[in-house]
Design an enzyme around this catalytic site. Sequence first.
Site, PDB file in Angstrom:
ATOM      1  N   LYS A 166      28.944  26.155  54.749  1.00 15.36           N
ATOM      2  CA  LYS A 166      28.555  27.449  55.325  1.00 15.36           C
ATOM      3  C   LYS A 166      27.694  28.252  54.335  1.00 15.36           C
ATOM      4  O   LYS A 166      26.657  28.791  54.719  1.00 15.36           O
ATOM      5  CB  LYS A 166      29.838  28.213  55.681  1.00 15.36           C
ATOM      6  CG  LYS A 166      29.662  29.412  56.568  1.00 15.36           C
ATOM      7  CD  LYS A 166      30.936  29.679  57.341  1.00 15.36           C
ATOM      8  CE  LYS A 166      32.039  30.345  56.539  1.00 15.36           C
ATOM      9  NZ  LYS A 166      31.744  31.724  56.124  1.00 15.36           N
TER      10      LYS A 166
ATOM     11  N   GLY B 291      30.412  38.165  56.575  1.00  8.51           N
ATOM     12  CA  GLY B 291      30.183  38.960  55.370  1.00  8.51           C
ATOM     13  C   GLY B 291      28.966  38.455  54.602  1.00  8.51           C
ATOM     14  O   GLY B 291      28.196  39.243  54.043  1.00  8.51           O
TER      15      GLY B 291
ATOM     16  N   ARG C 200      40.438  31.113  58.744  1.00 10.21           N
ATOM     17  CA  ARG C 200      41.167  30.294  57.776  1.00 10.21           C
ATOM     18  C   ARG C 200      42.695  30.426  57.964  1.00 10.21           C
ATOM     19  O   ARG C 200      43.438  29.489  57.699  1.00 10.21           O
ATOM     20  CB  ARG C 200      40.730  30.622  56.348  1.00 10.21           C
ATOM     21  CG  ARG C 200      39.215  30.379  56.169  1.00 10.21           C
ATOM     22  CD  ARG C 200      38.779  30.043  54.789  1.00 10.21           C
ATOM     23  NE  ARG C 200      37.329  30.193  54.665  1.00 10.21           N
ATOM     24  CZ  ARG C 200      36.426  29.256  54.969  1.00 10.21           C
ATOM     25  NH1 ARG C 200      36.824  28.076  55.411  1.00 10.21           N
ATOM     26  NH2 ARG C 200      35.133  29.473  54.829  1.00 10.21           N
TER      27      ARG C 200
ATOM     28  N   ARG D 208      35.241  45.776  56.132  1.00 11.84           N
ATOM     29  CA  ARG D 208      35.106  45.187  54.781  1.00 11.84           C
ATOM     30  C   ARG D 208      34.211  46.038  53.875  1.00 11.84           C
ATOM     31  O   ARG D 208      33.257  46.651  54.337  1.00 11.84           O
ATOM     32  CB  ARG D 208      34.607  43.744  54.905  1.00 11.84           C
ATOM     33  CG  ARG D 208      35.602  42.901  55.684  1.00 11.84           C
ATOM     34  CD  ARG D 208      35.138  41.494  55.895  1.00 11.84           C
ATOM     35  NE  ARG D 208      34.996  40.764  54.638  1.00 11.84           N
ATOM     36  CZ  ARG D 208      34.533  39.508  54.581  1.00 11.84           C
ATOM     37  NH1 ARG D 208      34.176  38.895  55.689  1.00 11.84           N
ATOM     38  NH2 ARG D 208      34.441  38.897  53.427  1.00 11.84           N
TER      39      ARG D 208
ATOM     40  N   SER E 287      31.832  38.395  42.824  1.00 12.27           N
ATOM     41  CA  SER E 287      31.510  38.040  44.205  1.00 12.27           C
ATOM     42  C   SER E 287      30.127  37.404  44.275  1.00 12.27           C
ATOM     43  O   SER E 287      29.133  38.011  43.873  1.00 12.27           O
ATOM     44  CB  SER E 287      31.549  39.305  45.078  1.00 12.27           C
ATOM     45  OG  SER E 287      30.798  39.096  46.267  1.00 12.27           O
TER      46      SER E 287
ATOM     47  N   ASP F   6      38.466  30.876  49.061  1.00  7.10           N
ATOM     48  CA  ASP F   6      38.641  30.654  50.498  1.00  7.10           C
ATOM     49  C   ASP F   6      39.746  29.643  50.811  1.00  7.10           C
ATOM     50  O   ASP F   6      40.106  29.456  51.975  1.00  7.10           O
ATOM     51  CB  ASP F   6      37.319  30.183  51.122  1.00  7.10           C
ATOM     52  CG  ASP F   6      36.241  31.265  51.065  1.00  7.10           C
ATOM     53  OD1 ASP F   6      36.597  32.458  51.060  1.00  7.10           O
ATOM     54  OD2 ASP F   6      35.051  30.913  51.011  1.00  7.10           O
TER      55      ASP F   6
ATOM     56  N   LYS G 150      39.008  40.032  52.833  1.00  8.26           N
ATOM     57  CA  LYS G 150      38.350  38.938  53.552  1.00  8.26           C
ATOM     58  C   LYS G 150      38.359  39.246  55.058  1.00  8.26           C
ATOM     59  O   LYS G 150      38.518  40.387  55.456  1.00  8.26           O
ATOM     60  CB  LYS G 150      39.025  37.612  53.213  1.00  8.26           C
ATOM     61  CG  LYS G 150      38.865  37.218  51.747  1.00  8.26           C
ATOM     62  CD  LYS G 150      37.413  36.910  51.409  1.00  8.26           C
ATOM     63  CE  LYS G 150      37.206  36.614  49.940  1.00  8.26           C
ATOM     64  NZ  LYS G 150      35.787  36.513  49.593  1.00  8.26           N
TER      65      LYS G 150
ATOM     66  N   GLN H 236      28.551  36.861  46.917  1.00  8.22           N
ATOM     67  CA  GLN H 236      27.751  37.580  47.921  1.00  8.22           C
ATOM     68  C   GLN H 236      27.019  38.753  47.269  1.00  8.22           C
ATOM     69  O   GLN H 236      25.843  38.990  47.528  1.00  8.22           O
ATOM     70  CB  GLN H 236      28.644  38.066  49.064  1.00  8.22           C
ATOM     71  CG  GLN H 236      29.222  36.899  49.861  1.00  8.22           C
ATOM     72  CD  GLN H 236      30.153  37.337  50.965  1.00  8.22           C
ATOM     73  OE1 GLN H 236      30.513  38.511  51.060  1.00  8.22           O
ATOM     74  NE2 GLN H 236      30.561  36.397  51.802  1.00  8.22           N
TER      75      GLN H 236
ATOM     76  N   ARG I 206      44.156  38.770  53.902  1.00  9.84           N
ATOM     77  CA  ARG I 206      44.743  37.425  53.810  1.00  9.84           C
ATOM     78  C   ARG I 206      45.967  37.365  52.914  1.00  9.84           C
ATOM     79  O   ARG I 206      46.802  36.479  53.081  1.00  9.84           O
ATOM     80  CB  ARG I 206      43.700  36.419  53.289  1.00  9.84           C
ATOM     81  CG  ARG I 206      42.776  35.958  54.360  1.00  9.84           C
ATOM     82  CD  ARG I 206      41.901  34.799  53.907  1.00  9.84           C
ATOM     83  NE  ARG I 206      40.901  34.571  54.935  1.00  9.84           N
ATOM     84  CZ  ARG I 206      39.685  34.095  54.713  1.00  9.84           C
ATOM     85  NH1 ARG I 206      39.322  33.759  53.502  1.00  9.84           N
ATOM     86  NH2 ARG I 206      38.852  33.919  55.713  1.00  9.84           N
TER      87      ARG I 206
END
Length: 410
Positions: free
Chosen positions: A5, A77, A370, A105, A149, A297, A324, A151, A328
């Site tokens: 991904k 995200g 997930r 988020r 992160s 993840d 997330k 991202q 989670r």
Amino acid sequence: MPGDKSVSHRALIFGALAEGTTEARGLAPGADVRSTRRMLTALGVEIQGDASDVRVKGRGLGGLQPTTAALDAGNSGTTMRLMMGVLAGHPFASRLIGDESLSRRPMERVAAPLRALGATVELSPRGTAPLTVLGGKLKGARVAPAVASAQVKSALLLAGLHAAGVTTVVEPAATRDHTEKMLALFGVKLERGGLAVAVEGGSRLTGARVEVPGDPSSAAFWCVAAALAADSDLRVNGVMANPTRTGFLEVLSRMGADIRREKSSERAGEPCVDLIVRGGKLRAADISAAEVPGLVDEVPILALAAARAEGTSRFSGLDELRHKESDRLAGIAELLNGFGAKARVDGDDLLVEGSARLRGTTVDSKLDHRLAMTGFVAGFLADGLTTVLGAGCAEISYPSFYMDFLSCIA
Ligand code: S3P
């Protein structure tokens, strides 16, 4: 395995910013990558092909077209955060929205350093989407995001490509480096040293061929299921083995799982392996905070492994899991306790007491892919019937997961 991904998002985005055509094969089939494709199309990028194999006609750096329509990142995200960085380099206003989960988020972690480069970013009062990015003349700077992160790092490197001068990102801890590797594949030179990475503004991307490797985060569900089920014998081919993503394999090996790696051919500049997993008994493990970025993840499915291992496992430093697709950290504890296991949150840590048996239950996936797939694997291992509510959210990363799984059970 479905295509990775993280690599798939980047292949589409970098292809859009490149000069010339990019051919990507084996893209991740889920809804998240479709969100990136849809957003790029809305910004004037021509993308041809089916869901997995595409040709992207690059528009060059700064070449996206403005739109007054809101750009919808769905549940993704990665789409929202990476595109914030890209749009910060474009001299027009863009409005980004997401689904309910994404709208909860945190986005300030991207917005603050983008402002330091000269962009205007407005968030909702809660620091989330819906948000507006007004890009323009950016000036390179040295930025040190507070959170580890990939991202955030990627958003800043993408903005840095559009800035004048050099942008250096210094991470608090190493995170997945697919952006760095794929920028190299597109011909961009980066300076890397320790936790710092620097990009020169105006560096041009040249269209590339990207063969997307198998997604280790998807493979993790299979590995844990096979490691825990008696007499299982599993082979998973072509899994990306970038060391910033394979922390779950190290942990499973420490837990005594019988997992072998056989080297397979490199794809998209990433090492790949075939994994051979045999069922057996696992023992508890301690997972340190330093390991978390490399398996961020995979914590839900590793926690399930811990619930069936001998002894008590501690996962340290899981605060990021609260941000997330769902919370989670709370979700995993609730899920495992529902199966009769003993899990509890201790500050930012998760403690899981292993036991031999799990009993079937009803799992609330909280529409988090997930957690849904972890609940399904737990149900497969448990006595009695398990129902996963909202199981369809596996569509986000791995639409064929349940059917593939059922076809592999003897
Ligand atoms: C991703 C980075 C990670 C990961 C996410 C994908 C990426 O998020 O959890 O699934 O592609 O860069 P963070 O950067 O928020 O840790």
